[in-house]
Write a protein that holds these residues in place. Structure first.
Motif, PDB file in Angstrom:
ATOM      1  N   LEU A  61       0.849  -1.184   0.000  1.00 43.78           N
ATOM      2  CA  LEU A  61       0.000   0.000   0.000  1.00 43.78           C
ATOM      3  C   LEU A  61       0.890   1.241   0.000  1.00 43.78           C
ATOM      4  CD1 LEU A  61      -2.715  -0.951   2.660  1.00 43.78           C
ATOM      5  CD2 LEU A  61      -2.815  -1.216   0.166  1.00 43.78           C
ATOM      6  N   GLU A  63       0.352   5.247   0.633  1.00 42.14           N
ATOM      7  CA  GLU A  63      -0.682   6.144   1.158  1.00 42.14           C
ATOM      8  C   GLU A  63      -0.089   7.516   1.477  1.00 42.14           C
ATOM      9  OE1 GLU A  63      -3.101   2.696   3.630  1.00 42.14           O
ATOM     10  OE2 GLU A  63      -1.412   3.715   4.578  1.00 42.14           O
ATOM     11  N   ALA A  67       1.376  10.469  -2.338  1.00 37.44           N
ATOM     12  CA  ALA A  67       1.446   9.131  -2.936  1.00 37.44           C
ATOM     13  C   ALA A  67       1.488   9.170  -4.460  1.00 37.44           C
ATOM     14  CB  ALA A  67       0.272   8.284  -2.449  1.00 37.44           C
ATOM     15  N   ARG A 107      -5.702   2.456  -7.890  1.00 35.47           N
ATOM     16  CA  ARG A 107      -6.013   3.635  -7.077  1.00 35.47           C
ATOM     17  C   ARG A 107      -7.270   3.341  -6.278  1.00 35.47           C
ATOM     18  NH1 ARG A 107      -5.076   9.781  -9.050  1.00 35.47           N
ATOM     19  NH2 ARG A 107      -4.665  10.607  -6.961  1.00 35.47           N
ATOM     20  N   LYS A 108      -7.106   3.205  -4.961  1.00 31.23           N
ATOM     21  CA  LYS A 108      -8.228   2.869  -4.093  1.00 31.23           C
ATOM     22  C   LYS A 108      -8.969   4.115  -3.608  1.00 31.23           C
ATOM     23  CE  LYS A 108      -7.817  -0.689  -1.415  1.00 31.23           C
ATOM     24  NZ  LYS A 108      -7.411  -1.581  -0.296  1.00 31.23           N
ATOM     25  N   SER A 109      -8.268   5.228  -3.503  1.00 30.44           N
ATOM     26  CA  SER A 109      -8.864   6.521  -3.154  1.00 30.44           C
ATOM     27  C   SER A 109      -7.866   7.574  -3.628  1.00 30.44           C
ATOM     28  CB  SER A 109      -9.116   6.626  -1.638  1.00 30.44           C
ATOM     29  OG  SER A 109      -7.892   6.786  -0.945  1.00 30.44           O
ATOM     30  N   ASP A 111      -5.680   9.380  -2.277  1.00 29.82           N
ATOM     31  CA  ASP A 111      -4.346   9.306  -1.675  1.00 29.82           C
ATOM     32  C   ASP A 111      -3.971   7.894  -1.236  1.00 29.82           C
ATOM     33  OD1 ASP A 111      -4.097  12.057  -1.989  1.00 29.82           O
ATOM     34  OD2 ASP A 111      -4.949  12.475  -0.005  1.00 29.82           O
ATOM     35  N   HIS A 112      -4.562   6.897  -1.865  1.00 31.06           N
ATOM     36  CA  HIS A 112      -4.376   5.515  -1.413  1.00 31.06           C
ATOM     37  C   HIS A 112      -4.256   4.613  -2.643  1.00 31.06           C
ATOM     38  CE1 HIS A 112      -5.931   2.135   1.498  1.00 31.06           C
ATOM     39  NE2 HIS A 112      -4.873   1.761   0.804  1.00 31.06           N
ATOM     40  N   ARG A 140       3.476   7.050   3.033  1.00 27.64           N
ATOM     41  CA  ARG A 140       3.680   5.873   3.886  1.00 27.64           C
ATOM     42  C   ARG A 140       3.505   4.631   3.020  1.00 27.64           C
ATOM     43  NH1 ARG A 140       0.621   2.656   8.243  1.00 27.64           N
ATOM     44  NH2 ARG A 140      -1.261   3.222   7.117  1.00 27.64           N
TER      45      ARG A 140
END
Length: 368
Positions: A61, A63, A67, A107-109, A111-112, A140
């Motif tokens: 991940l 984040e 990111a 891309r999950k969100s 910034d994620h 992170r």
């Protein structure tokens, strides 16, 4: 793999052994190479459906507010251009233009993101990613590989066969997109639609503790397990690269034929950009080319000669094609020989077998 080193296991390794799979080492894991036979398993995926344990792949991940900017620097494609729920394929390069790995990014969100990297490159990829993330205070990186399992269901019947296990309209998931935090067979899962076989299909990311229950539920639906042997012949027919073969530390994405995933516009900088730009400007000296053989099966490392017996390059991947009913190969050749229809000789077990260069992919799935 050093002698005496214990192989890692996926959450499904016990199931594979209990059900008679022929096992082998791959990427440091004890993995099934075949169950009922490579050709039979290959044809099942081409004509119907099959499921693969690909839980050996590693997931990171990425984040934080930086990111997208970080990933744009890290890889040759443009993760910052992804919409939420979209995925991309991308090489990741060294400064000299050679390939660290090729991978998927979701891309999950905003910034994620989630990176999915090759099992055999896990340790070096993790070191590479964390080393470069260290200069970004607003990023992170988390390794979720051990708690994540991955099952791929591939073939023209994949969506239809999976439909009873979820309320999600699977046909609404576009190619190279995903839906997150869904339920499959009552179990939490991310569902994506990418594939590594040349066929349509879905990938199910689940918690490792749920992998066996989901796998057995899929088996109850009559979806046969498919080993790495057929996975390799399927991807070779579709001309999909395999790291360590078509892409290596010494083979660039441009030479491998995946230059369309190197984005020059919109990229202020990415690692390896200058070297790749210089390689492109000079003109490629080597290219990965498709070959059809007559009279023998080529394997990785076999030498390729011109019809006049001059060394032209070497085979990166080769096999018998169950779909085409003939031997095929990919080879890294001197660009001066990389024209369609060129005739070659491939050294197969101390004899030279006739071959010719052909257009790739060798197989393209028909419209359905």
């Amino acid at each position: 793999m050093k002698e005496g080193t214990l192989l890692k296991q996926t959450p499904l390794t016990g199931w594979h052994r209990q059900h008679g799979a022929k096992m082998m080492e791959f990427g440091g894991y004890d993995m099934p190479v075949e169950y009922t036979g490579i050709i039979q398993e290959h044809e099942a995926v081409r004509t119907q459906v099959g499921m693969f344990d690909v839980s050996h792949m590693a997931e990171f991940l990425v984040e934080g507010a930086g990111a997208a900017e970080f990933l744009d620097k890290l890889v040759t494609n443009l993760p910052s251009h992804l919409t939420v729920g979209q995925a991309l394929y991308t090489p990741m390069c060294y400064p000299h233009g050679g390939t660290v790995d090729d991978l998927l990014i979701y891309r999950k969100s905003p910034d994620h993101f989630m990176m999915v990297v090759n099992a055999g490159n896990y340790a070096k990829d993790w070191e590479w990613v964390t080393q470069h993330a260290a200069s970004f205070t607003n990023v992170r990186v988390v390794d979720i590989s051990q708690q994540t399992a991955l099952i791929a269901v591939q073939g023209p019947q994949a969506l239809e066969r999976l439909a009873p296990l979820t309320t999600i309209p699977l046909g609404d998931i576009s190619y190279y997109h995903a839906v997150f935090d869904q339920k499959v067979a009552g179990l939490p899962a991310h569902i994506s639609r990418t594939g590594y076989t040349g066929e349509d299909g879905l990938e199910l990311y689940v918690d490792a503790e749920h992998a066996l229950a989901l796998w057995e539920r899929l088996a109850e639906l009559g979806i046969p397990p498919i080993g790495l042997g057929a996975r390799d012949t399927l991807r070779l027919e579709a001309r999909l690269p395999l790291y360590g073969h078509e892409l290596t530390e010494d083979i660039s994405p441009l030479e491998a034929g995946v230059g369309m995933f190197v984005k020059w516009e919109g990229h202020s900088d990415f690692i390896g950009k200058d070297a790749l730009a210089a390689q492109k400007a000079k003109g490629l000296q080597r290219k990965v080319v498709g070959l059809e053989l007559n009279g023998g099966i080529a394997r990785s490392g076999y030498l390729v000669f011109t019809a006049e017996h001059e060394l032209a390059g070497y085979v990166t991947s080769g096999s018998y094609s169950p779909t085409l009913k003939k031997p095929i190969a990919l080879a890294l050749l001197d660009s001066s020989y990389a024209t369609i229809g060129q005739e070659f000789l491939v050294e197969v077990r101390h004899r030279k077998v006739q071959a010719k260069s052909v257009k790739t992919p060798f197989y393209r799935r028909p419209p359905r």
